[in-house]
Design a protein around this motif. Structure first.
Motif, PDB file in Angstrom:
ATOM      1  N   LEU A 113       0.833  -1.197   0.000  1.00 28.12           N
ATOM      2  CA  LEU A 113       0.000   0.000   0.000  1.00 28.12           C
ATOM      3  C   LEU A 113       0.871   1.251   0.000  1.00 28.12           C
ATOM      4  CD1 LEU A 113      -2.863   1.311   0.386  1.00 28.12           C
ATOM      5  CD2 LEU A 113      -2.392   1.219   2.852  1.00 28.12           C
ATOM      6  N   HIS A 114       0.575   2.185  -0.886  1.00 29.34           N
ATOM      7  CA  HIS A 114       1.265   3.476  -0.910  1.00 29.34           C
ATOM      8  C   HIS A 114       0.583   4.388   0.108  1.00 29.34           C
ATOM      9  CE1 HIS A 114       3.218   2.934  -5.113  1.00 29.34           C
ATOM     10  NE2 HIS A 114       2.861   1.760  -4.636  1.00 29.34           N
ATOM     11  N   PRO A 116      -0.423   7.227   2.586  1.00 30.02           N
ATOM     12  CA  PRO A 116      -0.056   8.641   2.707  1.00 30.02           C
ATOM     13  C   PRO A 116       0.499   8.945   4.089  1.00 30.02           C
ATOM     14  CG  PRO A 116      -2.423   8.377   2.920  1.00 30.02           C
ATOM     15  CD  PRO A 116      -1.877   7.024   2.572  1.00 30.02           C
ATOM     16  N   ARG A 242      -5.551  13.925  -0.446  1.00 29.32           N
ATOM     17  CA  ARG A 242      -4.603  12.831  -0.696  1.00 29.32           C
ATOM     18  C   ARG A 242      -5.325  11.490  -0.662  1.00 29.32           C
ATOM     19  NH1 ARG A 242       1.347  12.919   1.547  1.00 29.32           N
ATOM     20  NH2 ARG A 242       1.408  11.494  -0.219  1.00 29.32           N
ATOM     21  N   CYS A 243      -6.287  11.356   0.237  1.00 29.10           N
ATOM     22  CA  CYS A 243      -7.086  10.130   0.274  1.00 29.10           C
ATOM     23  C   CYS A 243      -7.864   9.969  -1.033  1.00 29.10           C
ATOM     24  CB  CYS A 243      -8.050  10.161   1.458  1.00 29.10           C
ATOM     25  SG  CYS A 243      -7.255  10.065   3.076  1.00 29.10           S
ATOM     26  N   GLU A 245      -7.110  11.150  -3.912  1.00 30.76           N
ATOM     27  CA  GLU A 245      -6.170  10.824  -4.990  1.00 30.76           C
ATOM     28  C   GLU A 245      -5.815   9.340  -4.996  1.00 30.76           C
ATOM     29  OE1 GLU A 245      -2.951  13.454  -4.219  1.00 30.76           O
ATOM     30  OE2 GLU A 245      -4.037  15.246  -4.884  1.00 30.76           O
ATOM     31  N   MET A 246      -5.904   8.716  -3.824  1.00 27.71           N
ATOM     32  CA  MET A 246      -5.662   7.277  -3.723  1.00 27.71           C
ATOM     33  C   MET A 246      -6.893   6.467  -4.136  1.00 27.71           C
ATOM     34  SD  MET A 246      -3.760   6.978  -0.032  1.00 27.71           S
ATOM     35  CE  MET A 246      -3.725   5.180  -0.105  1.00 27.71           C
TER      36      MET A 246
END
Length: 322
Positions: A113-114, A116, A242-243, A245-246
């Protein structure tokens, strides 16, 4: 992945631990972290793999090395995701406290998992309590479930929690249940890993910590047969974006083991920088030093403890005097 990578990444964590341990108790965390990062990066250049950093020291414009997206290894061998924390517990080293580690996890490309860089609520347990916990359940229910799974009275259960003001309510709930608490100043990767070993005296990890550390903890627990669940805790609009974008629009989404670390394989290594429940810290004596490392692989279920003896005269670039 190549089986030989297990021993290769041990050399990397050992180098980072040796480099940072000289700074123990000196009150300067940035210098210790820089030493670990520089040493780790230099040894990565010798590893036969095509690695990409997915958990590292920050974005490219934030970190000079081991930044997210950086390519590691010789360019030969398997393509792998790499998650690193050269010094998990910078404050711990600065203060000379317990459970600082140098940590690496690798898995097949696209498996990790990338996560954040934000807080994540976490719950983690060892093999006996797998399938018994639920991050959305009341604290008392999870503590009772762990007690039952481990054939203990709830008064004998030990929960590890980061010692932070944000955990005041959680700490009170655990105390009200009758369970015991081990408050830690930092280092929740070590704390999560400790839940899988009876000798550490730890049964469950609760509370919030860094999301990237959750990925490292998940890789370790995957190798050990444990379980982790997590929920991202964005604190501002930037983190919410950011969430999104995921691809995460449901901010209550629960991350399970296969979300953190998919597939059937992962390799995890950690070398103690300071003493902990599971690993001894680096010990210096004259021209030699000793290290204590755990390395494990999910696919084979193998867990190895490696005690290393190092000639400092032959590694002067890794063990610079402060």
């Amino acid at each position: 992945m190549e089986r030989s990578l297990s021993m290769e990444i041990v050399r990397v964590t050992e180098a980072a631990a040796l480099a940072s341990a000289r700074w123990m108790g000196r009150g300067v965390k940035d210098e210790a972290d820089d030493a670990a990062t520089t040493a780790m990066r230099s040894v990565f250049d010798t590893i036969p793999m095509q690695g990409t950093v997915v958990i590292g020291e920050g974005e490219m414009d934030e970190a000079p090395m081991l930044y997210i997206g950086e390519k590691l290894g010789t360019g030969d061998g398997p393509g792998v995701d790499v998650a690193v924390d050269p010094l998990e517990g910078t404050d711990i080293v600065a203060q000379g406290s317990w459970n600082a580690l140098s940590v690496i996890a690798i898995a097949d490309k696209g498996s990790l998992l990338h996560a954040p860089d934000m807080y994540m609520e976490k719950i983690a347990v060892g093999p006996e309590a797998v399938g018994k916990i639920d991050i959305n359940a009341p604290v008392i229910d999870n503590l009772r479930a762990v007690a039952e799974a481990k054939h203990k009275d709830i008064e004998d259960v030990v929960a590890t929690v980061l010692d932070r003001p944000r955990h005041a309510k959680l700490i009170q709930e655990i105390r009200n249940s009758g369970a015991r608490i081990k408050l830690i100043p930092a280092g929740d990767v070590a704390a999560a890993m400790n839940t899988a070993f009876d000798d550490t005296g730890v049964d469950i990890l609760l509370g919030s910590g860094g999301a990237p550390e959750g990925v490292l903890a998940a890789a370790a627990l995957k190798c050990l047969g444990g379980e982790i669940q997590g929920k991202l805790l964005p604190s501002n609009n930037e983190e919410i974006m950011r969430c999104h974008e995921m691809g995460i629009t449901d901010l209550d989404k629960v991350f399970y083991m296969d979300d953190f670390c998919s597939g059937d394989d992962a390799i995890f290594a950690a070398t103690g920088v300071t003493d902990g429940e599971l690993l001894k810290g680096v010990q210096f004596k004259g021209s030699n030093a000793t290290t204590s490392t755990i390395v494990m692989r999910a696919k084979s279920g193998t867990v190895r403890f490696i005690e290393g003896k190092h000639s400092l005269q032959k590694k002067p670039n890794l063990v610079m005097q402060p």
